[in-house]
Motif scaffolding. Structure first.
Motif, mmCIF file in Angstrom:
data_model
loop_
_atom_site.group_PDB
_atom_site.id
_atom_site.type_symbol
_atom_site.label_atom_id
_atom_site.label_comp_id
_atom_site.label_asym_id
_atom_site.label_seq_id
_atom_site.Cartn_x
_atom_site.Cartn_y
_atom_site.Cartn_z
ATOM 1 N N GLN A 1 48.506 -6.152 -48.623
ATOM 2 C CA GLN A 1 48.111 -7.330 -47.846
ATOM 3 C C GLN A 1 48.610 -8.617 -48.493
ATOM 4 N N VAL A 2 48.525 -8.690 -49.816
ATOM 5 C CA VAL A 2 48.989 -9.878 -50.527
ATOM 6 C C VAL A 2 50.501 -10.030 -50.374
ATOM 7 N N ILE A 3 51.213 -8.920 -50.489
ATOM 8 C CA ILE A 3 52.667 -8.961 -50.341
ATOM 9 C C ILE A 3 53.059 -9.429 -48.940
ATOM 10 N N ASP A 4 52.372 -8.937 -47.927
ATOM 11 C CA ASP A 4 52.658 -9.373 -46.557
ATOM 12 C C ASP A 4 52.462 -10.882 -46.415
ATOM 13 N N CYS A 5 51.446 -11.392 -47.089
ATOM 14 C CA CYS A 5 51.171 -12.833 -47.047
ATOM 15 C C CYS A 5 52.260 -13.608 -47.783
ATOM 16 N N LEU A 6 52.654 -13.120 -48.967
ATOM 17 C CA LEU A 6 53.662 -13.806 -49.771
ATOM 18 C C LEU A 6 55.026 -13.779 -49.104
ATOM 19 N N ALA A 7 55.314 -12.695 -48.382
ATOM 20 C CA ALA A 7 56.619 -12.559 -47.731
ATOM 21 C C ALA A 7 56.862 -13.691 -46.736
ATOM 22 N N GLU A 8 55.786 -14.236 -46.205
ATOM 23 C CA GLU A 8 55.923 -15.345 -45.260
ATOM 24 C C GLU A 8 56.414 -16.622 -45.940
ATOM 25 N N LYS A 9 56.359 -16.638 -47.267
ATOM 26 C CA LYS A 9 56.822 -17.811 -48.016
ATOM 27 C C LYS A 9 58.306 -17.727 -48.354
ATOM 28 N N SER A 10 58.948 -16.615 -48.026
ATOM 29 C CA SER A 10 60.359 -16.451 -48.365
ATOM 30 C C SER A 10 61.225 -17.437 -47.582
ATOM 31 N N ARG A 11 62.344 -17.805 -48.176
ATOM 32 C CA ARG A 11 63.280 -18.729 -47.539
ATOM 33 C C ARG A 11 64.675 -18.132 -47.591
ATOM 34 N N GLU A 12 65.439 -18.379 -46.557
ATOM 35 C CA GLU A 12 66.784 -17.810 -46.462
ATOM 36 C C GLU A 12 67.652 -18.279 -47.633
ATOM 37 N N LYS A 13 68.407 -17.326 -48.204
ATOM 38 C CA LYS A 13 69.327 -17.583 -49.319
ATOM 39 C C LYS A 13 68.621 -18.189 -50.530
ATOM 40 N N THR A 14 67.347 -17.854 -50.673
ATOM 41 C CA THR A 14 66.541 -18.373 -51.788
ATOM 42 C C THR A 14 65.824 -17.237 -52.490
ATOM 43 N N PHE A 15 65.868 -17.243 -53.811
ATOM 44 C CA PHE A 15 65.150 -16.255 -54.616
ATOM 45 C C PHE A 15 63.793 -16.849 -54.996
ATOM 46 N N THR A 16 62.730 -16.073 -54.801
ATOM 47 C CA THR A 16 61.377 -16.551 -55.079
ATOM 48 C C THR A 16 60.814 -15.884 -56.322
ATOM 49 N N ILE A 17 60.389 -16.702 -57.272
ATOM 50 C CA ILE A 17 59.720 -16.198 -58.481
ATOM 51 C C ILE A 17 58.238 -16.525 -58.384
ATOM 52 N N LEU A 18 57.417 -15.482 -58.376
ATOM 53 C CA LEU A 18 55.966 -15.643 -58.386
ATOM 54 C C LEU A 18 55.519 -15.724 -59.841
ATOM 55 N N VAL A 19 54.844 -16.794 -60.185
ATOM 56 C CA VAL A 19 54.438 -17.001 -61.580
ATOM 57 C C VAL A 19 52.925 -16.853 -61.711
ATOM 58 N N GLY A 20 52.499 -15.762 -62.351
ATOM 59 C CA GLY A 20 51.084 -15.543 -62.601
ATOM 60 C C GLY A 20 50.684 -16.043 -63.971
ATOM 61 N N HIS A 21 49.383 -16.069 -64.211
ATOM 62 C CA HIS A 21 48.898 -16.508 -65.524
ATOM 63 C C HIS A 21 49.259 -15.493 -66.588
ATOM 64 N N GLY A 22 48.984 -14.201 -66.299
ATOM 65 C CA GLY A 22 49.242 -13.158 -67.286
ATOM 66 C C GLY A 22 48.074 -12.969 -68.223
ATOM 67 N N THR A 23 48.124 -11.906 -69.002
ATOM 68 C CA THR A 23 47.062 -11.603 -69.959
ATOM 69 C C THR A 23 47.644 -10.785 -71.100
ATOM 70 N N TYR A 24 46.989 -10.816 -72.241
ATOM 71 C CA TYR A 24 47.473 -10.086 -73.407
ATOM 72 C C TYR A 24 46.926 -8.658 -73.453
ATOM 73 N N THR A 25 46.143 -8.269 -72.450
ATOM 74 C CA THR A 25 45.553 -6.936 -72.409
ATOM 75 C C THR A 25 46.379 -6.025 -71.500
ATOM 76 N N PRO A 26 46.082 -4.711 -71.498
ATOM 77 C CA PRO A 26 46.795 -3.804 -70.595
ATOM 78 C C PRO A 26 46.670 -4.170 -69.124
ATOM 79 N N ALA A 27 45.712 -5.045 -68.797
ATOM 80 C CA ALA A 27 45.549 -5.469 -67.406
ATOM 81 C C ALA A 27 46.782 -6.190 -66.876
ATOM 82 N N THR A 28 47.682 -6.623 -67.775
ATOM 83 C CA THR A 28 48.908 -7.284 -67.327
ATOM 84 C C THR A 28 49.767 -6.349 -66.494
ATOM 85 N N ALA A 29 49.516 -5.049 -66.590
ATOM 86 C CA ALA A 29 50.263 -4.070 -65.786
ATOM 87 C C ALA A 29 50.060 -4.299 -64.287
#
Length: 310
Positions: free
Chosen positions: A162-190
């Motif tokens: 569902q999240v991917i379907d939502c994010l896909a709507e933000k795509s732009r032609e001939k543009t690469f999109t980098i999603l930047v998350g906060h991240g974590t130092y634990t295995p949860a970063t997976a």
């Protein structure tokens, strides 16, 4: 039992059974409607828990927006709010704005006579913030008849889809999109790596996931970008509930400049995930689900397995 009957009737009429059946794996939950368990004199509240932000602009568009939506969706639940970031709470206090942490909010609910609490956080992944919240809840759980905790944005594979379907709507032609998350130092970063993998599996080769403090790193995302030889335009999108410090500094300044030095035309999209109605709806669906489902006690489940006959 007239009070209970009225509450249940209002609950069914106003909320219905519209949540997707696949919201959570059935193995981890059993169907048990908390509204049908209320007795005369019981009081139930919804506690929305946010990491928080000191930025008034993004708070109005994200935290305040989902709070308002939750109030409207669940009028049968008395609404409360808490923040988890003690740093943010301290800074807000200096401005005369007081936010309760989860333990304080639950203590206040107990003092006001509440017996049941539904808690929903706006955390993105099941990481250290969720771990901390669960520990706060366990500390206060004996004071209530029942506390139920909804899941973060990304929990089941269907949540990711569902999240991917939502994010896909933000795509732009001939543009690469980098999603930047906060991240974590634990295995949860997976969980960020899982999102990246599923984006590719769903055919979104013009997307990559990077994090500020985890894996995949921003450099990992840039490597994927550079493999796209004909792409010259890049869109940086915060994969965070609010577009606060990380978005305005790490993403809109540091990462943007790093990509511009490589010759790319960069457009930061300064929009928190919490601004998107489709993302808000996932959280609302999680609340609706946890109202009608109780998480299985894994310790009890294993004891039942041990005592069962083959």
């Amino acid at each position: 039992m007239k009070v209970k009957s009225i509450l249940v009737s209002c609950y069914i009429a106003l909320c219905g059974l519209s949540f997707p059946a696949y919201v959570h794996a059935e193995e981890n939950f059993v169907h048990e409607d908390v509204m049908q368990n209320l007795q005369e004199g019981d009081k139930i509240a919804l506690l929305m828990v946010h990491f928080g932000t000191t930025h008034d602009d993004t708070r109005a568009l994200t935290i305040d927006a989902i709070n308002q939506k939750a109030r409207a969706e669940f009028p049968q639940l008395d609404f409360r709010e808490a923040y988890t970031s003690r740093i943010i709470m301290r800074r807000l206090a200096k401005r005369g704005v007081r936010k309760l942490n989860p333990v304080e909010a639950l203590a206040q609910l107990k003092a006001e006579g509440y017996t049941h609490v539904i808690i929903q956080s706006t955390n993105i992944i099941d990481g250290i913030e969720m771990e901390s919240l669960r520990k706060d809840i366990d500390q206060m759980r004996p004071l209530f008849k029942e506390i139920r905790l909804g899941m973060p944005l990304l929990y089941t594979p269907d949540d990711y889809k569902q999240v991917i379907d939502c994010l896909a709507e933000k795509s732009r032609e001939k543009t690469f999109t980098i999603l930047v998350g906060h991240g974590t130092y634990t295995p949860a970063t997976a969980q960020y790596a899982m999102l990246d993998y599923m984006l590719q599996a769903e055919g979104h080769s013009d997307f990559a996931v990077g994090t500020v403090e985890g894996y995949p790193t921003f450099d990992n995302a840039v490597d994927r970008l550079q493999a796209q030889k004909k792409i010259t335009q890049v869109q940086l999108v915060p994969f965070m509930f609010v577009a606060g410090d990380h978005a305005k500094n790490d993403i809109a300044v540091d990462m943007k400049e790093a990509l511009e030095e490589k010759g790319y035309k960069v457009t930061p999209l300064m929009e928190g995930l919490g601004e998107q109605p489709a993302i808000q709806q996932i959280y609302i669906d999680h609340i609706r689900f946890i109202l009608q489902h109780k998480q299985v006690d894994i310790v009890k489940k294993k004891k039942d397995y041990a005592n069962a006959k083959d």
